[in-house]
Write a protein that holds these residues in place. Structure first.
Motif, PDB file in Angstrom:
ATOM      1  N   UNK A  26      33.238  53.238  56.706  1.00 54.87           N
ATOM      2  CA  UNK A  26      32.669  54.538  56.014  1.00 54.87           C
ATOM      3  C   UNK A  26      33.721  55.508  55.673  1.00 54.87           C
ATOM      4  N   UNK A  27      34.898  55.441  56.341  1.00 58.46           N
ATOM      5  CA  UNK A  27      35.948  56.152  55.907  1.00 58.46           C
ATOM      6  C   UNK A  27      37.218  55.507  55.569  1.00 58.46           C
ATOM      7  N   UNK A  28      37.252  54.105  54.969  1.00 55.53           N
ATOM      8  CA  UNK A  28      38.323  53.248  54.487  1.00 55.53           C
ATOM      9  C   UNK A  28      37.669  52.641  53.205  1.00 55.53           C
ATOM     10  N   UNK A  29      38.592  53.211  52.148  1.00 59.29           N
ATOM     11  CA  UNK A  29      38.705  52.335  50.843  1.00 59.29           C
ATOM     12  C   UNK A  29      39.989  51.780  50.516  1.00 59.29           C
ATOM     13  N   UNK A  30      39.920  50.791  50.042  1.00 54.02           N
ATOM     14  CA  UNK A  30      41.216  49.928  49.468  1.00 54.02           C
ATOM     15  C   UNK A  30      41.157  49.638  48.046  1.00 54.02           C
ATOM     16  N   UNK A  31      42.058  50.265  47.225  1.00 52.63           N
ATOM     17  CA  UNK A  31      42.179  50.002  45.790  1.00 52.63           C
ATOM     18  C   UNK A  31      43.172  49.194  45.478  1.00 52.63           C
ATOM     19  N   UNK A  32      43.017  48.243  44.904  1.00 48.71           N
ATOM     20  CA  UNK A  32      44.251  47.308  44.153  1.00 48.71           C
ATOM     21  C   UNK A  32      44.516  47.534  42.851  1.00 48.71           C
ATOM     22  N   UNK A  33      45.751  48.086  42.206  1.00 48.45           N
ATOM     23  CA  UNK A  33      45.876  48.501  40.991  1.00 48.45           C
ATOM     24  C   UNK A  33      47.132  47.983  40.460  1.00 48.45           C
ATOM     25  N   UNK A  34      47.176  47.290  39.264  1.00 47.43           N
ATOM     26  CA  UNK A  34      48.460  46.855  38.767  1.00 47.43           C
ATOM     27  C   UNK A  34      49.451  48.197  38.353  1.00 47.43           C
ATOM     28  N   UNK A  35      50.600  48.060  38.340  1.00 51.10           N
ATOM     29  CA  UNK A  35      51.407  49.125  38.118  1.00 51.10           C
ATOM     30  C   UNK A  35      51.128  49.918  36.731  1.00 51.10           C
ATOM     31  N   UNK A  36      50.721  49.352  35.796  1.00 50.42           N
ATOM     32  CA  UNK A  36      50.524  49.855  34.726  1.00 50.42           C
ATOM     33  C   UNK A  36      49.272  50.782  34.697  1.00 50.42           C
ATOM     34  N   UNK A  37      48.389  50.681  35.458  1.00 54.44           N
ATOM     35  CA  UNK A  37      47.297  51.377  35.771  1.00 54.44           C
ATOM     36  C   UNK A  37      47.318  52.473  36.950  1.00 54.44           C
ATOM     37  N   UNK A  38      48.351  52.295  37.713  1.00 52.86           N
ATOM     38  CA  UNK A  38      48.554  53.238  38.984  1.00 52.86           C
ATOM     39  C   UNK A  38      48.623  54.490  38.491  1.00 52.86           C
ATOM     40  N   UNK A  39      49.655  55.080  37.419  1.00 52.22           N
ATOM     41  CA  UNK A  39      49.547  56.414  37.557  1.00 52.22           C
ATOM     42  C   UNK A  39      48.177  56.896  37.252  1.00 52.22           C
TER      43      UNK A  39
END
Lengths: 183, 414
Positions: A26-39
């Motif tokens: 309920x209090x933890x979310x993980x998001x994986x994103x490539x460097x181009x989409x990170x900012x």
């Protein structure tokens, strides 16, 4: 604020690939994103969703790449962990414009993993000493201390050996250190 | 240019009588007022994160507990929470309560220690003597409950290693009652003693906006009106079953940080009474695997000094792939420079002490100078863990203490 709603919003807004979002609890979310989409994703989570606490940044040696995890928290208690990666030797943007406290976290990445952080201002090294070799990064998996003697060989240089001038005798009791913090 | 306009740089540390641990403050002064401060940390870096990667989870639990001598349980628990989450372990409720009891007792000893140090830094050594005398009660209690005054070693994967016997519960309450009375006295002192009030008020100012902007945590942030506490915001252990107030204050100075810690002590006494009343019977541990599956988790723990953050990444073996520790002092260092701005040099010790810094926690390499060489540059040698072990044995042997028969790792003959 609900972690599932946050996950859905990020999915809708950034069209993340399958498996990029993971609700751990309920209090933890993980998001994986490539460097181009990170900012853009980072900016939205911080400014658009109010995750205004940077708990820390974790650096990872992922073989050919370095991994970065930005642990962002919200006052409601939810933590979003934004994961990205870039090839070793490439640069990653500093997040100090968002979080000045990121300065020391990013210096750790530089010292311990050899990250190149674009936008990190001048300042002392952290946590390694100023005379530590600039190309040695102890948290890299293939790092071994230069000049180290393999186990089982001659005693370590610097290890004091008993000599006639230093007869074996019980060590004197250490005097109580004034101003120290006893446990 | 008059003397008062000339900028003089005063180095404070890394070794200095005003500091309890090594850190460096290069202070630019105009007269007695601080113009700018450059802070350097890292003197206590011991490579604990790297050390964790080369040890088993069982060994790591004890290594991580030694990140800090004061909030050792905080680090141990933050670490174990992350590992247990990866392993999918459901810790028994009784074990959660026992962990919470030990954690809150640790908060008492840390806050009383801080109050004494704060008294010492402002020349009020009577307060140091009283608070540290009182603190002994909780230290002795912790030793009776766990076997140790610090580094309790009570956590184990899946629960705790020791139960609390029924006859110990009244003993805990007796200490709580005694320390509550003493804390009431310190609160009265903080409210009425003009020397204390005037010495701490207006010193080390940190506005709420600056505290939020700089990522300040713990009592330091709460004394600037920041209403955050991981025990309530991201609850763990037995905290969801407990009623307590998050103590905040709006003085935004060292005085406020004193008020907050005293208020937190009163909350801790209430928490401990609830824990003793509500603790259920049952098992104190579940079986845990030696190999921790692939996965990752991050835990937040409200340590006495603020939020402690541990990240652990498992790779399916008996050793973690990565361990990351963020101690509260690291989060609070950015605010120290702000607190010192336009302040007086004489206030530096109490301003630094008021964040209750722990640089052992913060820095978490052993640099050894070879005999007859300079302390910097080529004379410095890096050692493997085995060499460090051997060095320690040889060092003591040369002084008449032979530990080699104990058989330690690193190729030392048993």
């Amino acid at each position: 604020m609900d972690v599932q709603a946050i996950s859905a919003e990020l999915q809708t807004r950034f069209s993340l690939p399958e498996g990029a979002l993971k609700v751990q609890r309920a209090t933890r979310l993980w998001v994986d994103v490539d460097m181009a989409g990170f900012p853009a994703l980072f900016d939205h989570i911080v400014k658009g969703m109010g995750f205004n606490i940077l708990c820390t940044i974790t650096g990872l040696d992922l073989g050919a790449d370095l991994g970065y995890i930005y642990h962002l928290a919200h006052d409601c208690g939810i933590m979003v962990n934004v994961k990205t990666r870039s090839p070793k030797g490439s640069t990653v943007k500093s997040v100090t414009p968002y979080f000045p406290c990121a300065d020391l976290y990013e210096r750790e990445l530089v010292d311990l993993l050899g990250a190149h952080v674009d936008g990190l201002g001048p300042g002392p090294r952290y946590p390694l000493p100023e005379d530590w070799p600039v190309d040695e990064h102890p948290l890299l998996k293939d790092w071994t201390p230069k000049g180290a003697t393999p186990a089982g060989d001659a005693p370590a240089a610097g290890a004091p050996a008993a000599t006639p001038a230093q007869p074996a005798s019980p060590p004197p009791a250490a005097p109580a250190e004034k101003g120290s913090t006893p446990a | 240019m008059s003397d008062i306009d000339r900028v003089v740089t005063v180095p404070i540390g890394p070794q200095h009588p005003a500091l309890k641990e090594p850190e460096s403050f290069m202070v630019d002064l105009r007269g007695e007022k601080i113009d700018a401060v450059r802070i350097r940390f890292g003197y206590n870096h011991r490579g604990i994160e790297k050390g964790c990667e080369t040890r088993s989870y069982t060994q790591d639990l004890y290594l991580v507990e030694r990140v800090c001598g004061i909030c050792s349980f905080s680090h141990s628990t933050a670490f174990i929470h992350a590992v247990e989450e990866i392993a999918g372990l459901e810790v028994p409720v009784r074990a959660k309560y026992i962990r919470t009891i030990i954690g809150e007792l640790e908060r008492i000893h840390s806050h009383l220690l801080w109050l004494g140090v704060a008294g010492h830094e402002i020349g009020f050594d009577t307060l140091l003597m009283y608070t540290w005398r009182d603190r002994e009660q909780v230290m002795i209690l912790l030793a009776r409950l766990t076997g140790n005054r610090v580094n309790y070693g009570i956590n184990t994967y899946g629960g705790v290693r020791r139960d609390i016997a029924p006859d110990m519960m009244p003993e805990i309450l007796k200490v709580v009652d005694s320390l509550e009375e003493r804390t009431k006295h310190y609160i009265e002192l903080a409210m009425r003693e003009q020397t204390l009030i005037q010495r701490l008020s207006g010193v080390g100012k940190l506005s709420k906006e600056d505290a939020l902007f700089l990522g300040t945590v713990g009592p330091t942030a709460r004394a600037s009106g920041v209403d955050r506490d991981a025990r309530r915001d991201d609850p763990y252990l037995a905290y969801p079953d407990l009623e307590f107030k998050v103590v905040i204050d709006d003085h935004c100075d060292v005085y406020g940080r004193t008020i907050v810690r005293l208020g937190e002590l009163m909350q801790t006494y209430s928490i401990l009474r609830q824990l003793i009343k509500k603790i259920p019977d049952g098992p104190i541990t579940v079986k845990a695997p030696r190999r921790i599956p692939e996965g990752e988790a991050v835990s937040r723990y409200e340590a006495p000094r603020g939020e402690d953050v541990h990240y652990v990444r498992g790779n399916g073996t008996e050793k973690p792939e990565r361990v990351k520790v963020r101690a509260p002092t690291l989060a609070n260092t950015a605010s120290v420079g702000k607190m010192l701005e336009d302040g007086y040099l004489a206030d530096l010790p109490i301003v630094v002490a008021a964040i209750d810094p722990c640089f052992s926690c913060t820095d978490r390499m052993v640099g050894v100078r070879e005999s007859g060489t300079e302390s910097r540059g080529a004379g410095r040698k890096t050692m493997t863990w085995e060499e460090v072990s051997r060095y320690g044995v040889e060092w003591h042997k040369a002084r008449g203490l032979d530990f080699s028969s104990l058989g330690i790792p690193g190729g030392i003959e048993a």
